[in-house]
Motif scaffolding. Structure first.
Motif, PDB file in Angstrom:
ATOM      1  N   ALA A 187      22.793  19.027 -13.054  1.00  0.00           N
ATOM      2  CA  ALA A 187      22.519  19.992 -14.152  1.00  0.00           C
ATOM      3  C   ALA A 187      21.405  20.068 -14.845  1.00  0.00           C
ATOM      4  O   ALA A 187      20.650  21.121 -15.115  1.00  0.00           O
ATOM      5  CB  ALA A 187      23.687  19.940 -15.251  1.00  0.00           C
ATOM      6  N   LEU A 188      20.823  18.841 -14.984  1.00  0.00           N
ATOM      7  CA  LEU A 188      19.485  18.731 -15.546  1.00  0.00           C
ATOM      8  C   LEU A 188      18.636  19.264 -14.695  1.00  0.00           C
ATOM      9  O   LEU A 188      17.409  19.755 -15.074  1.00  0.00           O
ATOM     10  CB  LEU A 188      19.260  17.190 -15.715  1.00  0.00           C
ATOM     11  N   ALA A 189      18.811  19.395 -13.504  1.00  0.00           N
ATOM     12  CA  ALA A 189      17.926  19.926 -12.218  1.00  0.00           C
ATOM     13  C   ALA A 189      17.677  21.354 -12.202  1.00  0.00           C
ATOM     14  O   ALA A 189      16.909  21.849 -11.616  1.00  0.00           O
ATOM     15  CB  ALA A 189      18.232  19.161 -11.002  1.00  0.00           C
ATOM     16  N   THR A 200      22.308  21.898 -23.894  1.00  0.00           N
ATOM     17  CA  THR A 200      23.219  20.966 -24.404  1.00  0.00           C
ATOM     18  C   THR A 200      24.348  20.332 -23.096  1.00  0.00           C
ATOM     19  O   THR A 200      24.200  20.895 -22.197  1.00  0.00           O
ATOM     20  CB  THR A 200      24.312  21.518 -25.450  1.00  0.00           C
ATOM     21  N   VAL A 201      24.626  19.122 -23.280  1.00  0.00           N
ATOM     22  CA  VAL A 201      25.701  18.545 -22.424  1.00  0.00           C
ATOM     23  C   VAL A 201      26.806  18.145 -23.474  1.00  0.00           C
ATOM     24  O   VAL A 201      26.384  17.396 -24.428  1.00  0.00           O
ATOM     25  CB  VAL A 201      24.988  17.697 -21.611  1.00  0.00           C
ATOM     26  N   ALA A 215      23.336   8.531 -18.101  1.00  0.00           N
ATOM     27  CA  ALA A 215      22.730  10.065 -17.834  1.00  0.00           C
ATOM     28  C   ALA A 215      22.701  10.731 -18.901  1.00  0.00           C
ATOM     29  O   ALA A 215      21.703  11.832 -19.113  1.00  0.00           O
ATOM     30  CB  ALA A 215      23.685  10.529 -16.762  1.00  0.00           C
ATOM     31  N   LEU A 216      23.378  10.247 -20.135  1.00  0.00           N
ATOM     32  CA  LEU A 216      23.441  11.182 -21.303  1.00  0.00           C
ATOM     33  C   LEU A 216      22.231  10.754 -22.092  1.00  0.00           C
ATOM     34  O   LEU A 216      21.294  11.448 -22.730  1.00  0.00           O
ATOM     35  CB  LEU A 216      24.507  10.555 -22.062  1.00  0.00           C
ATOM     36  N   HIS A 220      19.167  13.514 -23.298  1.00  0.00           N
ATOM     37  CA  HIS A 220      18.758  13.397 -24.531  1.00  0.00           C
ATOM     38  C   HIS A 220      17.362  13.204 -24.514  1.00  0.00           C
ATOM     39  O   HIS A 220      16.538  13.960 -25.103  1.00  0.00           O
ATOM     40  CB  HIS A 220      19.416  12.293 -25.426  1.00  0.00           C
ATOM     41  N   ASP A 221      16.604  12.329 -23.546  1.00  0.00           N
ATOM     42  CA  ASP A 221      14.987  12.333 -23.443  1.00  0.00           C
ATOM     43  C   ASP A 221      14.545  13.586 -22.830  1.00  0.00           C
ATOM     44  O   ASP A 221      13.358  13.984 -23.355  1.00  0.00           O
ATOM     45  CB  ASP A 221      14.932  11.240 -22.447  1.00  0.00           C
ATOM     46  N   ALA A 222      15.568  14.431 -22.201  1.00  0.00           N
ATOM     47  CA  ALA A 222      14.936  15.638 -21.632  1.00  0.00           C
ATOM     48  C   ALA A 222      14.985  16.891 -22.701  1.00  0.00           C
ATOM     49  O   ALA A 222      14.569  18.138 -22.428  1.00  0.00           O
ATOM     50  CB  ALA A 222      15.848  16.149 -20.459  1.00  0.00           C
ATOM     51  N   GLY A 223      15.561  16.700 -23.827  1.00  0.00           N
ATOM     52  CA  GLY A 223      15.415  17.523 -24.968  1.00  0.00           C
ATOM     53  C   GLY A 223      16.852  18.213 -25.110  1.00  0.00           C
ATOM     54  O   GLY A 223      16.891  18.940 -26.041  1.00  0.00           O
TER      55      GLY A 223
END
Length: 323
Positions: A187-189, A200-201, A215-216, A220-223
């Motif tokens: 999903a981050l991709a 959000t996740v 992965a969480l 978080h690091d990805a914003g």
């Protein structure tokens, strides 16, 4: 991002949210529901209970409230509470689409919910959520994304979600199953016009199921804002079902097993909001002691030994009966 509203909150409980999965419908898989809800699970009884919980949560500093189309009448109950409190403007309201509630207000239905991540399901459920929550809906999440979900690859769906985001609704996703980490990274991709789609996740993380943590942290690091669900493992970490090690640590702290279990989640630096799934005001009050739990290294070591293999954890969760 509506979660910026929580950044100015100073109460210890501002990082705890209230999830309505347990009170928006008569049947659910949480342990102890017969004790918690009793025999009267009429629409009126659960509406009143939901409103009591929302009142108590708000009064004690909770500012995030989480519903879903598949949580029976949770959106309806939440909408009624919001309409009765137009002065409340400092909360964040989230809901989810992707499952349809099919139990017809019973506890013994053959199927309680049906999963569908298609564009058609999104359009239908988005209209249903909008009819109830209107512009009070801040966050709309895809419900229970797994690595094989078409929601991760459907470009048409991504475009529709991006349109919603452009209109002011934050777009997120939740995960479930033993491969949560894979779903989160996939999903981050996902991007639309070169921009990340999801902000959000919401994932399961607790003393028994910790596999999504790396992965969480990446999310978080990805914003992204990380919302943690099922911190009580559907009641497995609450009295009287809690493991002996958790009971021992709770006794040492002088607080409940639930507060200790949620405190473990709150300790994670990536955890933005941790959901309480309380079904009673008493449970909620106990859950809200989590921010003051102080665990030492020995206690943390003992609790870390509770972690289960994710496949075994999710297999057991899948066997929990709907009460």
């Amino acid at each position: 991002m509506p979660f910026a509203r929580l950044a100015t909150a100073t109460t210890p409980t501002c990082h705890i949210g209230l999830g309505l999965a347990a009170v928006g419908r008569p049947g659910y898989i949480n342990l102890g529901r017969d004790r918690d809800l009793g025999d009267d699970r009429s629409v009126d009884a659960l509406r009143e209970r939901t409103h009591e919980l929302l009142d108590a949560a708000y009064a004690q500093g909770v500012r995030y409230f989480d519903a879903a189309r598949s949580y029976g009448r949770s959106e309806e109950f939440l909408a009624g509470w919001l309409a009765a409190h137009p002065e409340i403007d400092d909360i964040v309201v989230g809901s989810k689409w992707g499952y349809t509630y099919t139990a017809d207000w019973t506890t013994d239905a053959e199927r309680h919910e049906v999963k569908d991540h298609s564009v058609e399901a999104y359009e239908r459920q988005r209209a249903e959520s909008a009819a109830l929550l209107g512009d009070r809906l801040d966050l709309y999440q895809i419900h229970s994304v797994t690595p094989d979900s078409p929601a991760l690859t459907d470009k048409d769906l991504h475009a529709r979600l991006a349109e919603a985001a452009a209109q002011g609704v934050t777009v997120g996703f939740s995960t479930s199953g033993p491969a949560q980490a894979d779903a989160i990274r996939a999903a981050l991709a996902v991007t639309v016009d070169g921009e990340p789609l999801f902000r959000t996740v919401q994932s399961t993380y607790n003393a028994l199921e910790t596999s999504a943590a790396p992965a969480l942290a990446e999310a978080h690091d990805a914003g992204l804002t990380v919302i943690v669900k099922e911190g009580m493992a559907n009641g497995r970490l609450a009295e009287p079902h809690a493991p002996d090690a958790l009971k021992a640590v709770a006794e040492e702290t002088g607080l409940g097993c639930d507060a200790v279990a949620l405190a473990l989640v709150l300790r994670q630096p990536w955890a933005g909001v941790v959901l309480s799934g309380a079904a009673t005001v008493t449970q909620l009050a106990s859950n809200l002691h989590a921010p003051v739990v102080d665990l030492d290294e020995d206690q943390l070591t003992r609790l870390a030994a509770l972690t289960e293999d994710p496949r075994a954890y999710w297999e057991r969760r899948g066997q929990l009966p709907w009460h």
